[in-house]
Write a protein that holds these residues in place. Structure first.
Motif, PDB file in Angstrom:
ATOM      1  N   MET A   1       0.825  -1.192   0.000  1.00 38.37           N
ATOM      2  CA  MET A   1       0.000   0.000   0.000  1.00 38.37           C
ATOM      3  C   MET A   1       0.872   1.261   0.000  1.00 38.37           C
ATOM      4  SD  MET A   1      -3.075  -1.076  -0.189  1.00 38.37           S
ATOM      5  CE  MET A   1      -4.121   0.263   0.227  1.00 38.37           C
ATOM      6  N   GLU A   2       1.987   1.221   0.724  1.00 43.78           N
ATOM      7  CA  GLU A   2       2.876   2.379   0.748  1.00 43.78           C
ATOM      8  C   GLU A   2       3.446   2.682  -0.631  1.00 43.78           C
ATOM      9  OE1 GLU A   2       3.853   4.544   3.166  1.00 43.78           O
ATOM     10  OE2 GLU A   2       2.329   3.697   4.463  1.00 43.78           O
ATOM     11  N   LEU A   3       3.752   1.626  -1.373  1.00 48.26           N
ATOM     12  CA  LEU A   3       4.377   1.806  -2.675  1.00 48.26           C
ATOM     13  C   LEU A   3       3.448   2.453  -3.701  1.00 48.26           C
ATOM     14  CD1 LEU A   3       6.227  -1.624  -2.953  1.00 48.26           C
ATOM     15  CD2 LEU A   3       7.215   0.594  -2.348  1.00 48.26           C
ATOM     16  N   THR A   4       2.173   2.246  -3.564  1.00 45.30           N
ATOM     17  CA  THR A   4       1.229   2.758  -4.565  1.00 45.30           C
ATOM     18  C   THR A   4       0.476   4.004  -4.099  1.00 45.30           C
ATOM     19  OG1 THR A   4      -0.516   1.290  -3.764  1.00 45.30           O
ATOM     20  CG2 THR A   4       0.878   0.477  -5.566  1.00 45.30           C
ATOM     21  N   PHE A   5       0.817   4.522  -2.926  1.00 38.19           N
ATOM     22  CA  PHE A   5       0.092   5.671  -2.389  1.00 38.19           C
ATOM     23  C   PHE A   5       0.087   6.860  -3.347  1.00 38.19           C
ATOM     24  CE2 PHE A   5       0.095   9.711  -0.097  1.00 38.19           C
ATOM     25  CZ  PHE A   5      -1.161   9.656   0.467  1.00 38.19           C
ATOM     26  N   SER A   6       1.243   7.271  -3.830  1.00 35.98           N
ATOM     27  CA  SER A   6       1.304   8.456  -4.699  1.00 35.98           C
ATOM     28  C   SER A   6       0.559   8.223  -6.013  1.00 35.98           C
ATOM     29  CB  SER A   6       2.747   8.865  -4.970  1.00 35.98           C
ATOM     30  OG  SER A   6       3.441   7.819  -5.610  1.00 35.98           O
ATOM     31  N   LEU A   7       0.626   7.000  -6.522  1.00 32.99           N
ATOM     32  CA  LEU A   7      -0.104   6.675  -7.746  1.00 32.99           C
ATOM     33  C   LEU A   7      -1.619   6.777  -7.528  1.00 32.99           C
ATOM     34  CD1 LEU A   7      -0.170   5.595 -10.661  1.00 32.99           C
ATOM     35  CD2 LEU A   7      -0.106   3.289  -9.691  1.00 32.99           C
ATOM     36  N   ARG A   8      -2.085   6.232  -6.430  1.00 32.94           N
ATOM     37  CA  ARG A   8      -3.526   6.302  -6.120  1.00 32.94           C
ATOM     38  C   ARG A   8      -3.955   7.742  -5.913  1.00 32.94           C
ATOM     39  NH1 ARG A   8      -2.289   2.151  -2.184  1.00 32.94           N
ATOM     40  NH2 ARG A   8      -2.376   3.891  -0.759  1.00 32.94           N
ATOM     41  N   GLN A   9      -3.173   8.479  -5.152  1.00 30.84           N
ATOM     42  CA  GLN A   9      -3.521   9.867  -4.873  1.00 30.84           C
ATOM     43  C   GLN A   9      -3.607  10.672  -6.168  1.00 30.84           C
ATOM     44  OE1 GLN A   9      -0.632  12.133  -2.668  1.00 30.84           O
ATOM     45  NE2 GLN A   9      -2.239  13.405  -1.766  1.00 30.84           N
ATOM     46  N   LYS A  10      -2.624  10.520  -7.036  1.00 34.25           N
ATOM     47  CA  LYS A  10      -2.611  11.246  -8.303  1.00 34.25           C
ATOM     48  C   LYS A  10      -3.819  10.872  -9.157  1.00 34.25           C
ATOM     49  CE  LYS A  10       0.145  12.110 -12.393  1.00 34.25           C
ATOM     50  NZ  LYS A  10       1.332  11.830 -13.145  1.00 34.25           N
ATOM     51  N   GLU A  16     -10.453  12.178 -11.051  1.00 35.74           N
ATOM     52  CA  GLU A  16     -11.752  12.240 -10.389  1.00 35.74           C
ATOM     53  C   GLU A  16     -12.684  11.121 -10.861  1.00 35.74           C
ATOM     54  OE1 GLU A  16     -13.400  16.159 -10.756  1.00 35.74           O
ATOM     55  OE2 GLU A  16     -11.634  17.097  -9.917  1.00 35.74           O
ATOM     56  N   PRO A  17     -12.267   9.865 -10.686  1.00 34.10           N
ATOM     57  CA  PRO A  17     -13.109   8.755 -11.141  1.00 34.10           C
ATOM     58  C   PRO A  17     -14.340   8.579 -10.264  1.00 34.10           C
ATOM     59  CG  PRO A  17     -11.240   7.918  -9.916  1.00 34.10           C
ATOM     60  CD  PRO A  17     -11.052   9.416 -10.044  1.00 34.10           C
ATOM     61  N   MET A  18     -15.312   7.860 -10.777  1.00 31.38           N
ATOM     62  CA  MET A  18     -16.515   7.529 -10.008  1.00 31.38           C
ATOM     63  C   MET A  18     -16.113   6.614  -8.852  1.00 31.38           C
ATOM     64  SD  MET A  18     -18.905   9.140 -11.602  1.00 31.38           S
ATOM     65  CE  MET A  18     -20.420   8.444 -11.058  1.00 31.38           C
ATOM     66  N   VAL A  19     -16.895   6.646  -7.786  1.00 31.22           N
ATOM     67  CA  VAL A  19     -16.582   5.840  -6.611  1.00 31.22           C
ATOM     68  C   VAL A  19     -16.527   4.358  -6.967  1.00 31.22           C
ATOM     69  CG1 VAL A  19     -17.367   5.160  -4.311  1.00 31.22           C
ATOM     70  CG2 VAL A  19     -17.536   7.542  -5.023  1.00 31.22           C
ATOM     71  N   ALA A  20     -17.439   3.893  -7.809  1.00 30.62           N
ATOM     72  CA  ALA A  20     -17.453   2.483  -8.192  1.00 30.62           C
ATOM     73  C   ALA A  20     -16.148   2.082  -8.877  1.00 30.62           C
ATOM     74  CB  ALA A  20     -18.635   2.197  -9.114  1.00 30.62           C
ATOM     75  N   GLU A  21     -15.611   2.981  -9.686  1.00 26.55           N
ATOM     76  CA  GLU A  21     -14.344   2.692 -10.360  1.00 26.55           C
ATOM     77  C   GLU A  21     -13.196   2.613  -9.353  1.00 26.55           C
ATOM     78  OE1 GLU A  21     -13.624   5.556 -13.472  1.00 26.55           O
ATOM     79  OE2 GLU A  21     -15.736   5.511 -14.052  1.00 26.55           O
ATOM     80  N   VAL A  22     -13.207   3.517  -8.395  1.00 26.80           N
ATOM     81  CA  VAL A  22     -12.155   3.506  -7.375  1.00 26.80           C
ATOM     82  C   VAL A  22     -12.268   2.242  -6.534  1.00 26.80           C
ATOM     83  CG1 VAL A  22     -11.203   4.701  -5.365  1.00 26.80           C
ATOM     84  CG2 VAL A  22     -12.025   6.011  -7.312  1.00 26.80           C
ATOM     85  N   MET A  23     -13.494   1.854  -6.195  1.00 27.83           N
ATOM     86  CA  MET A  23     -13.691   0.638  -5.398  1.00 27.83           C
ATOM     87  C   MET A  23     -13.181  -0.591  -6.137  1.00 27.83           C
ATOM     88  SD  MET A  23     -17.391   1.194  -3.621  1.00 27.83           S
ATOM     89  CE  MET A  23     -17.337  -0.305  -2.668  1.00 27.83           C
ATOM     90  N   GLU A  24     -13.396  -0.612  -7.435  1.00 30.34           N
ATOM     91  CA  GLU A  24     -12.952  -1.752  -8.231  1.00 30.34           C
ATOM     92  C   GLU A  24     -11.423  -1.769  -8.355  1.00 30.34           C
ATOM     93  OE1 GLU A  24     -13.259  -2.902 -12.861  1.00 30.34           O
ATOM     94  OE2 GLU A  24     -15.173  -2.473 -11.880  1.00 30.34           O
ATOM     95  N   ARG A  25     -10.857  -0.612  -8.584  1.00 34.77           N
ATOM     96  CA  ARG A  25      -9.413  -0.528  -8.817  1.00 34.77           C
ATOM     97  C   ARG A  25      -8.592  -0.580  -7.528  1.00 34.77           C
ATOM     98  NH1 ARG A  25      -5.345   0.234 -12.128  1.00 34.77           N
ATOM     99  NH2 ARG A  25      -4.025   2.084 -12.083  1.00 34.77           N
ATOM    100  N   TRP A  26      -9.076   0.064  -6.471  1.00 30.47           N
ATOM    101  CA  TRP A  26      -8.349   0.146  -5.198  1.00 30.47           C
ATOM    102  C   TRP A  26      -9.249  -0.264  -4.035  1.00 30.47           C
ATOM    103  CZ3 TRP A  26      -3.530   0.985  -6.599  1.00 30.47           C
ATOM    104  CH2 TRP A  26      -3.248   1.782  -7.683  1.00 30.47           C
TER     105      TRP A  26
END
Length: 105
Positions: A1-10, A16-26
């Motif tokens: 999780m630490e390694l992908t933090f900046s990628l997820r944040q960016k 600004e993806p939809m919540v469903a997309e974020v839930m699926e991806r992360w």
């Protein structure tokens, strides 16, 4: 999780993806143990929800009372129980506001 933090944040901030997309991806963002959403956005969703509920409860209850006869009997029962409560009235008002919302909508 630490390694992908900046990628997820960016991704979340810029795309600004939809919540469903974020839930699926992360999916880890939505687990309480990780608290990743809070790390990324610096927001506590439960605190925001409770504050919003406290702010809107009185008005919701006024709306329910004003149109009491236009709702199904469940709303009348819900509001009747609220009128009878004498202990922890704030909690009962919040509960009535939340339970009445689907009936109102």
């Amino acid at each position: 999780m630490e390694l992908t933090f900046s990628l997820r944040q960016k991704e979340i901030v810029e795309m600004e993806p939809m919540v469903a997309e974020v839930m699926e991806r992360w999916p880890a963002l939505f687990t309480e143990a990780e608290e990743e959403f809070h790390r990324i956005t610096n927001k506590n969703l439960m605190d925001d929800f409770r504050a919003g509920l406290n702010q809107h409860t009185p008005r919701l209850l006024q709306l329910y009372q004003a149109r009491r006869t236009a709702f199904p009997p469940e709303m009348d029962q819900l509001l009747g129980r609220l009128d009878e409560e004498i202990s922890s009235i704030t909690l009962h008002r919040q509960t009535a506001a939340l339970k009445g919302l689907p009936l109102y909508l």
